[in-house]
Design a protein around this motif. Structure first.
Motif, PDB file in Angstrom:
ATOM      1  N   LEU A  54     -11.331  26.162  99.523  1.00  0.00           N
ATOM      2  CA  LEU A  54      -9.940  26.572  99.321  1.00  0.00           C
ATOM      3  C   LEU A  54      -9.727  28.024  99.723  1.00  0.00           C
ATOM      4  N   ALA A  55     -10.681  28.894  99.376  1.00  0.00           N
ATOM      5  CA  ALA A  55     -10.551  30.313  99.726  1.00  0.00           C
ATOM      6  C   ALA A  55     -10.524  30.497 101.236  1.00  0.00           C
ATOM      7  N   LEU A  56     -11.364  29.768 101.943  1.00  0.00           N
ATOM      8  CA  LEU A  56     -11.418  29.887 103.399  1.00  0.00           C
ATOM      9  C   LEU A  56     -10.156  29.321 104.054  1.00  0.00           C
ATOM     10  N   LEU A  57      -9.675  28.192 103.551  1.00  0.00           N
ATOM     11  CA  LEU A  57      -8.443  27.618 104.098  1.00  0.00           C
ATOM     12  C   LEU A  57      -7.257  28.556 103.886  1.00  0.00           C
ATOM     13  N   ARG A  58      -7.176  29.157 102.704  1.00  0.00           N
ATOM     14  CA  ARG A  58      -6.085  30.094 102.424  1.00  0.00           C
ATOM     15  C   ARG A  58      -6.190  31.350 103.282  1.00  0.00           C
ATOM     16  N   ALA A  59      -7.417  31.667 103.693  1.00  0.00           N
ATOM     17  CA  ALA A  59      -7.615  32.838 104.542  1.00  0.00           C
ATOM     18  C   ALA A  59      -7.377  32.522 106.016  1.00  0.00           C
ATOM     19  N   GLY A  60      -7.008  31.277 106.312  1.00  0.00           N
ATOM     20  CA  GLY A  60      -6.677  30.919 107.685  1.00  0.00           C
ATOM     21  C   GLY A  60      -7.776  30.241 108.470  1.00  0.00           C
ATOM     22  N   ALA A  61      -8.817  29.751 107.799  1.00  0.00           N
ATOM     23  CA  ALA A  61      -9.898  29.064 108.509  1.00  0.00           C
ATOM     24  C   ALA A  61      -9.374  27.818 109.210  1.00  0.00           C
ATOM     25  N   ASP A  62      -9.896  27.542 110.390  1.00  0.00           N
ATOM     26  CA  ASP A  62      -9.517  26.342 111.134  1.00  0.00           C
ATOM     27  C   ASP A  62     -10.065  25.124 110.395  1.00  0.00           C
ATOM     28  N   PRO A  63      -9.207  24.227 109.891  1.00  0.00           N
ATOM     29  CA  PRO A  63      -9.703  23.072 109.127  1.00  0.00           C
ATOM     30  C   PRO A  63     -10.516  22.093 109.961  1.00  0.00           C
ATOM     31  N   ASN A  64     -10.469  22.239 111.285  1.00  0.00           N
ATOM     32  CA  ASN A  64     -11.236  21.350 112.158  1.00  0.00           C
ATOM     33  C   ASN A  64     -12.609  21.905 112.523  1.00  0.00           C
ATOM     34  N   GLY A  65     -12.925  23.097 112.028  1.00  0.00           N
ATOM     35  CA  GLY A  65     -14.198  23.696 112.400  1.00  0.00           C
ATOM     36  C   GLY A  65     -14.179  24.173 113.839  1.00  0.00           C
ATOM     37  N   ASN A  66     -15.340  24.180 114.464  1.00  0.00           N
ATOM     38  CA  ASN A  66     -15.460  24.643 115.840  1.00  0.00           C
ATOM     39  C   ASN A  66     -15.679  23.454 116.775  1.00  0.00           C
ATOM     40  N   LEU A  67     -14.980  23.457 117.919  1.00  0.00           N
ATOM     41  CA  LEU A  67     -15.054  22.336 118.850  1.00  0.00           C
ATOM     42  C   LEU A  67     -16.451  22.123 119.425  1.00  0.00           C
ATOM     43  N   ARG A  68     -17.268  23.172 119.440  1.00  0.00           N
ATOM     44  CA  ARG A  68     -18.617  23.044 120.011  1.00  0.00           C
ATOM     45  C   ARG A  68     -19.603  22.428 119.020  1.00  0.00           C
ATOM     46  N   ASN A  69     -19.202  22.267 117.766  1.00  0.00           N
ATOM     47  CA  ASN A  69     -20.075  21.660 116.769  1.00  0.00           C
ATOM     48  C   ASN A  69     -19.992  20.138 116.876  1.00  0.00           C
ATOM     49  N   ALA A  70     -21.126  19.456 116.748  1.00  0.00           N
ATOM     50  CA  ALA A  70     -21.151  17.997 116.881  1.00  0.00           C
ATOM     51  C   ALA A  70     -20.412  17.299 115.748  1.00  0.00           C
ATOM     52  N   GLY A  71     -20.289  17.960 114.603  1.00  0.00           N
ATOM     53  CA  GLY A  71     -19.585  17.381 113.469  1.00  0.00           C
ATOM     54  C   GLY A  71     -18.271  18.089 113.226  1.00  0.00           C
ATOM     55  N   SER A  72     -17.689  17.855 112.074  1.00  0.00           N
ATOM     56  CA  SER A  72     -16.466  18.543 111.684  1.00  0.00           C
ATOM     57  C   SER A  72     -16.359  18.488 110.173  1.00  0.00           C
ATOM     58  N   PRO A  73     -15.569  19.382 109.560  1.00  0.00           N
ATOM     59  CA  PRO A  73     -15.392  19.339 108.105  1.00  0.00           C
ATOM     60  C   PRO A  73     -14.884  17.986 107.614  1.00  0.00           C
TER      61      PRO A  73
END
Length: 257
Positions: A54-73
């Motif tokens: 929640l803290a990271l999302l409120r700080a503007g974190a991309d909810p999809n993670g990074n496109l170069r990562n094989a997985g995602s949140p």
């Protein structure tokens, strides 16, 4: 600047929310990545640290993670069955039909793994329903894309994979309720009580057209998905009864969920 290794040690090891908040307040890069392209949010989801998520999302974190990562949140939360984290990711705009970059092989069938598929095969019915409520495609993996080759069997829809895995009839019922095409799967009769119950439901649905009430709801929800408002259902200025209707809830129940 404060880099990823300082952020990650906060929640990967112990999940200290206050330390994370302090780092963010002093300019920590919220979407920095490690050598595997894992963001702090992805690590927080893996650790199941809801407060840090929640803290990271409120700080503007991309909810999809990074496109170069094989997985995602979202894929991770669906696989682990963490319904609360999954709900918050989707509320912040995460892609509900995220695709894993890893092609799975199950029973000789090529499957492009997605959140619905993972929630089903791991038996997480709550996550399965949340994904559908936030606009997950009940016909995920259909039609096949042009990347399929003759050497790779055709990908199957979620409905067919639920049948193949012997998922409980509740998964099949939800897919039908949220608009899955009941004519897509090739029916395979097996000696399984769950399979037989699911097949019986599917055959019944094939013989009965959808009600007008159901078709109207699916059409409205489809439009909300197209205009990117499906995650904002609770904020729509509509009567509570209509909101319950759009959320597949009894018309006279509480809307606190």
């Amino acid at each position: 600047s404060i880099r990823l290794n300082q952020l990650k040690c906060v929640f990967v090891c112990l999940g200290h929310l206050r330390c994370l908040q302090l780092l963010l307040a002093h300019g920590a890069e919220v979407d920095s990545v490690d050598v595997k392209a894992q963001t702090p949010l992805f690590s927080a989801v893996c650790g199941r640290y809801l407060g840090c998520v929640l803290a990271l999302l409120r700080a503007g974190a991309d909810p999809n993670g990074n496109l170069r990562n094989a997985g995602s949140p979202v894929l991770t939360a669906a696989r682990e069955g963490d319904a609360e984290i999954l709900r918050h990711l989707l509320r912040h705009g995460a892609e509900v039909n995220a695709r894993s970059k890893v092609t799975l092989w199950t029973s000789g069938v090529a499957v492009c793994s997605g959140p619905l598929y993972l929630a089903a095969v791991y038996g997480h019915l709550d996550c399965f329903r949340i994904l559908l409520l936030y606009g997950a495609d009940p016909n995920y993996n259909w039609p096949d894309d042009k990347s399929s080759t003759r050497a790779m069997p055709a990908r199957k829809t979620v409905l067919e994979m639920c049948l193949r895995h012997g998922c409980s009839v509740d998964f099949i019922r939800l897919l039908i309720e949220f608009g899955a095409n009941v004519y897509l799967p090739t029916l395979i009769i097996e000696k399984s009580t769950k399979q037989n119950e699911a097949l019986e439901l599917l055959l019944k649905e094939r013989g009965c057209p959808r009600s007008l009430v159901s078709q109207c709801r699916l059409s409205i929800r489809r439009h909300l998905k197209q205009v990117n408002r499906i995650q904002d259902l609770d904020s729509l200025d509509v009567p509570p009864r209509l909101l319950n209707y759009l959320k597949h809830k009894p018309m006279n129940c509480s809307i606190s969920q």
